[in-house]
Every structure is written in structure tokens, then in C-alpha cells.
Scaffold this active site. Structure first.
Site, PDB file in Angstrom:
ATOM      1  N   CYS A   1       0.844  -1.205   0.000  1.00  0.00           N
ATOM      2  CA  CYS A   1       0.000   0.000   0.000  1.00  0.00           C
ATOM      3  C   CYS A   1       0.878   1.254   0.000  1.00  0.00           C
ATOM      4  O   CYS A   1       1.538   1.554   0.993  1.00  0.00           O
ATOM      5  CB  CYS A   1      -0.892  -0.046   1.242  1.00  0.00           C
TER       6      CYS A   1
ATOM      7  N   CYS B   1       0.201   3.778   2.662  1.00  0.00           N
ATOM      8  CA  CYS B   1       0.695   3.251   3.934  1.00  0.00           C
ATOM      9  C   CYS B   1       2.189   3.520   4.086  1.00  0.00           C
ATOM     10  O   CYS B   1       2.672   3.835   5.183  1.00  0.00           O
ATOM     11  CB  CYS B   1       0.440   1.745   4.038  1.00  0.00           C
TER      12      CYS B   1
END
Length: 104
Positions: free
Chosen positions: A30, A33
Site C-alpha cells: 500500500c 501506507c
């Protein structure tokens, strides 16, 4: 300075039951992230003493992600003495997170 800990179903309850803990649900694939991870590293350096930043990899801890109904990542929960006091969705700024940790 805050401590950064990897959390899983074995240690989650113990780590979040007392004090101020910011739990980040994330995944290595991600990109947002990863960006938030860099911000959290900076936050850890400036956060009040005793604060813990917990990281939960949703790929490795599907049961925790399901328990907290984490559908989109990054998603964070701010705990104070075992209770969720605030939730964050998506990337957050360093000042916003430091303020939340300081005033929890």
C-alpha cells in the site's frame, strides 16, 4: 520519543490496555501506507515519552483487521488506557498526529 511495535493477535490486547497507543493498520503493498509510515517515524521522534505506535500488517493479521472492520488502509485508532478515543482514515499530517497523541 515513542516506541514503535509490531502488533499481532498475540500482543495486541497487552500493548493497547494502558497508556497512549496509536495503532496503524497497513500493508507493505500500500503506497499511502508507506507514505504514512515515513510520517509515523517522524512522529515517533517527537511524541511524548511513553507513547507507543503499534503497526498491524493486515495481510498477516486478517483477524484483527476484520475485528476492527478495517476495509480501507491506512487506518489508525488512538487508544488511551484500553479505549479507542479517536480514529483516522488515510494519510494524516505529522502535526495532527502529534497533537492527538499529546492531548489524548
Amino acid at each position: 520519543m515513542a516506541e514503535i511495535k509490531e502488533l499481532n493477535s498475540t500482543n495486541f490486547e497487552e500493548v493497547t490496555k494502558s497508556g497512549v497507543v496509536l495503532v496503524d493498520f497497513w500493508a507493505p503493498w500500500c503506497n499511502p501506507c508507506k507514505m504514512l509510515g515515513t510520517i509515523l517515524d517522524q512522529v515517533a521522534k517527537e511524541a511524548p515519552e511513553g507513547v507507543v505506535i503499534g503497526k498491524v500488517n493486515v495481510d498477516d493479521n486478517k483477524e484483527l483487521a476484520a475485528r476492527f472492520e478495517v476495509v480501507n488502509i491506512p487506518r489508525m485508532f488512538l487508544y488511551k488506557d484500553g479505549q479507542v478515543v479517536k480514529e483516522f482514515n488515510g494519510i494524516q499530517s505529522k502535526p495532527k498526529l502529534i497533537d492527538a497523541l499529546t492531548n489524548a
